[in-house]
Design a protein around this motif. Sequence first.
Motif, short mmCIF file in Angstrom:
data_model
loop_
_atom_site.label_atom_id
_atom_site.label_comp_id
_atom_site.label_asym_id
_atom_site.label_seq_id
_atom_site.Cartn_x
_atom_site.Cartn_y
_atom_site.Cartn_z
N VAL A 43 0.77 -1.40 -0.01
CA VAL A 43 0.05 -0.03 0.15
C VAL A 43 0.74 1.33 -0.05
N ASP B 249 -2.14 4.26 -4.69
CA ASP B 249 -3.27 3.40 -4.79
C ASP B 249 -4.57 4.60 -4.88
N PHE B 250 -4.22 5.76 -4.40
CA PHE B 250 -5.51 6.64 -4.29
C PHE B 250 -5.68 7.86 -5.11
N GLN C 217 -8.20 5.33 1.68
CA GLN C 217 -8.81 4.20 1.10
C GLN C 217 -10.47 4.36 0.99
N GLU C 218 -10.88 4.83 1.83
CA GLU C 218 -12.51 5.18 1.89
C GLU C 218 -12.72 6.35 0.95
N TYR D 161 -12.08 5.04 -2.55
CA TYR D 161 -13.26 3.98 -3.05
C TYR D 161 -14.41 4.75 -3.16
N LEU E 109 -9.47 4.85 -6.65
CA LEU E 109 -8.71 4.01 -6.33
C LEU E 109 -7.81 3.45 -7.53
N ARG F 187 -4.58 -4.01 0.10
CA ARG F 187 -4.93 -3.14 -0.95
C ARG F 187 -6.33 -3.16 -1.48
N VAL G 52 -10.39 -2.72 1.24
CA VAL G 52 -10.21 -1.25 1.46
C VAL G 52 -11.43 -0.94 2.86
#
Length: 253
Positions: A48, A52-53, A67-68, A71, A76, A114, A117
């Motif tokens: 991670v 990733d974001f 992550q939230e 998502y 993502l 990963r 999430v």
Amino acid sequence: MKILWVFAHPERRSLGGSLMTDGLRTLESLGHEHRTSDLYRMGWKAVVDADDFGDRPRERLFVGAEQERAYKERSLSEDIRREQEKIAWADTLVFQFPLWWFGPPAILKGWFDRVLVQGFGFGLKGPDGRTPRYGDGGLAGKRALVVTSVGARESGFGPRGIHGQLDQVLFPLLHGTFWYTGMAALPPFVVYGADRLTAAGYAREAAELRERLRTLHTTDPLPFHHENGGAYDEDLVLRPELAPGLSGVGVHR
């Protein structure tokens, strides 16, 4: 049924690769649909990090919150979103790996880190304001099966074996990952003495795996307690009338 088979072994010509081939053929013969995630062949990124974001300036990376957010905003990275789409499609997930240092290879741990999430696998809010988990998480209604191989003999992973009882060795995965996110954990399928397996031994193990796959939809899952089912007090401690006098991970079944 719709099955996602996640394979974490660097060699497709291995015992594990052969078992996966037999397993997928069995699913096809039974009329089930399946998809695969062969992590090594995919070159799966196991760590991670901020990549990733999406492109969003930040002074400090708070992983769960990012992550939230990513998502919900569908920002993502594409490889993560593809895996989440496979999970959403599937009703059963099979995770196959060799047991290395009493756990899955790092590449599979990275898949969990990963893909599951916050906001997707966990961290959702129920209508009562509580966070559903341990039987009621974001993946509730799905089933999960571990298919693993170990070099040791079966007795060493027995109730008094030197390595520890296998279902307790796998407790972080079965309970802390599957059950936490809501997936019903099925009893693991384990090949012991993998490095010494003969042709006859392989035929026996492959036949047993085929039988497990035939009964995938009827096998009783491990009977873990639900967090919100009354088994735990307000401090999330198992109530004393359940498994009285005992302690350790085994009391949660």
